[in-house]
Design a protein around this motif. Structure first.
Motif, PDB file in Angstrom:
ATOM      1  N   ARG A   1     -18.639  22.168 -26.334  1.00  0.00           N
ATOM      2  CA  ARG A   1     -19.033  23.053 -27.434  1.00  0.00           C
ATOM      3  C   ARG A   1     -19.177  22.254 -28.733  1.00  0.00           C
ATOM      4  O   ARG A   1     -20.064  22.528 -29.539  1.00  0.00           O
ATOM      5  CB  ARG A   1     -18.015  24.183 -27.604  1.00  0.00           C
ATOM      6  CG  ARG A   1     -17.894  25.121 -26.414  1.00  0.00           C
ATOM      7  CD  ARG A   1     -19.198  25.785 -26.053  1.00  0.00           C
ATOM      8  NE  ARG A   1     -19.735  26.545 -27.172  1.00  0.00           N
ATOM      9  CZ  ARG A   1     -20.687  27.454 -27.099  1.00  0.00           C
ATOM     10  NH1 ARG A   1     -21.225  27.739 -25.939  1.00  0.00           N
ATOM     11  NH2 ARG A   1     -21.104  28.087 -28.172  1.00  0.00           N
TER      12      ARG A   1
ATOM     13  N   SER B   1     -14.007  22.731 -32.091  1.00  0.00           N
ATOM     14  CA  SER B   1     -14.277  23.489 -30.869  1.00  0.00           C
ATOM     15  C   SER B   1     -14.278  24.987 -31.146  1.00  0.00           C
ATOM     16  O   SER B   1     -13.285  25.557 -31.571  1.00  0.00           O
ATOM     17  CB  SER B   1     -13.251  23.136 -29.787  1.00  0.00           C
ATOM     18  OG  SER B   1     -11.921  23.286 -30.241  1.00  0.00           O
TER      19      SER B   1
ATOM     20  N   PRO C   1     -25.989  26.517 -31.095  1.00  0.00           N
ATOM     21  CA  PRO C   1     -25.561  27.531 -32.069  1.00  0.00           C
ATOM     22  C   PRO C   1     -26.241  27.260 -33.406  1.00  0.00           C
ATOM     23  O   PRO C   1     -26.878  26.216 -33.593  1.00  0.00           O
ATOM     24  CB  PRO C   1     -24.058  27.296 -32.163  1.00  0.00           C
ATOM     25  CG  PRO C   1     -23.904  25.835 -31.880  1.00  0.00           C
ATOM     26  CD  PRO C   1     -24.964  25.510 -30.851  1.00  0.00           C
TER      27      PRO C   1
ATOM     28  N   LEU D   1     -28.143  26.559 -21.619  1.00  0.00           N
ATOM     29  CA  LEU D   1     -27.466  26.382 -22.898  1.00  0.00           C
ATOM     30  C   LEU D   1     -28.424  26.632 -24.051  1.00  0.00           C
ATOM     31  O   LEU D   1     -29.636  26.515 -23.905  1.00  0.00           O
ATOM     32  CB  LEU D   1     -26.939  24.942 -23.025  1.00  0.00           C
ATOM     33  CG  LEU D   1     -25.948  24.488 -21.961  1.00  0.00           C
ATOM     34  CD1 LEU D   1     -25.709  22.993 -22.080  1.00  0.00           C
ATOM     35  CD2 LEU D   1     -24.645  25.261 -22.093  1.00  0.00           C
TER      36      LEU D   1
ATOM     37  N   ASP E   1     -16.678  28.719 -29.737  1.00  0.00           N
ATOM     38  CA  ASP E   1     -17.751  29.305 -28.960  1.00  0.00           C
ATOM     39  C   ASP E   1     -18.088  30.677 -29.534  1.00  0.00           C
ATOM     40  O   ASP E   1     -17.638  31.017 -30.636  1.00  0.00           O
ATOM     41  CB  ASP E   1     -17.393  29.372 -27.468  1.00  0.00           C
ATOM     42  CG  ASP E   1     -16.156  30.212 -27.172  1.00  0.00           C
ATOM     43  OD1 ASP E   1     -15.744  31.029 -28.027  1.00  0.00           O
ATOM     44  OD2 ASP E   1     -15.597  30.063 -26.078  1.00  0.00           O
ATOM     45  N   GLU E   2     -18.847  31.457 -28.793  1.00  0.00           N
ATOM     46  CA  GLU E   2     -19.277  32.763 -29.296  1.00  0.00           C
ATOM     47  C   GLU E   2     -18.110  33.721 -29.538  1.00  0.00           C
ATOM     48  O   GLU E   2     -18.245  34.709 -30.247  1.00  0.00           O
ATOM     49  CB  GLU E   2     -20.298  33.400 -28.340  1.00  0.00           C
ATOM     50  CG  GLU E   2     -19.823  33.580 -26.923  1.00  0.00           C
ATOM     51  CD  GLU E   2     -19.861  32.316 -26.065  1.00  0.00           C
ATOM     52  OE1 GLU E   2     -19.219  32.326 -24.998  1.00  0.00           O
ATOM     53  OE2 GLU E   2     -20.516  31.326 -26.447  1.00  0.00           O
TER      54      GLU E   2
END
Length: 154
Positions: free
Chosen positions: A69, A43, A17, A14, A45-46
């Motif tokens: 996340r 929530s 970010p 991990l 992500d990428e």
């Protein structure tokens, strides 16, 4: 501990970010003494926002992954608040998780476990915390989960 946290993140495959910027008229965190209050992290992500409603289109496992996340975004905010030095993080005090769910969905705690479990995986005993996990009829931008946190820093 900063190197230990970064090492542990790497062990788990991990990375944190960049700390998300606020989307409205608020700040991402406020420090009072050694207590750091981090605004709710949604929530994502990428690939972007993780949206949907638990008990409808999303199952518990997907919700728990979304909560993980949120936990990473919380830690990213802690890192930003500490000037990039996660060594200042002493412990997670409390997490409050909001789960976008149908009226009959009752597994909010299992969803928020995604964040709680990750904090303990990364931080050990310093990741153990008080917690609330509640249902929400909807969340900003339709996200599945939002989690805010209180941390002790040095």
């Amino acid at each position: 501990m900063s190197n230990a946290i970064e090492y542990r993140l790497a062990e788990l495959g991990l990375s944190l970010p960049d700390a998300p910027a606020p989307a409205a008229n608020y700040v991402p965190f406020v420090q009072v003494g050694n207590t750091l209050y981090v605004s709710g992290q949604i929530s994502m992500d990428e690939n972007g926002l993780i949206t949907g409603k638990l008990g409808d289109a999303l199952d518990v496992e997907t919700g728990a992954a979304a909560a993980r996340r949120c936990a990473l975004a919380l830690l990213a905010q802690v890192r930003a608040a500490c000037g990039g030095d996660l060594n200042r993080l002493r412990r997670v005090v409390k997490l409050t998780g909001f789960v976008n769910s149908t009226p009959d969905f009752t597994d909010q705690p299992k969803v928020v476990n995604g964040a709680s479990d990750l904090m303990v995986e990364i931080l050990g005993d310093a990741g153990r915390h008080a917690r609330s996990a509640v249902s929400a009829g909807s969340l900003p931008l339709g996200v599945a989960v939002e989690i805010e946190g209180i941390f002790e820093i040095g």
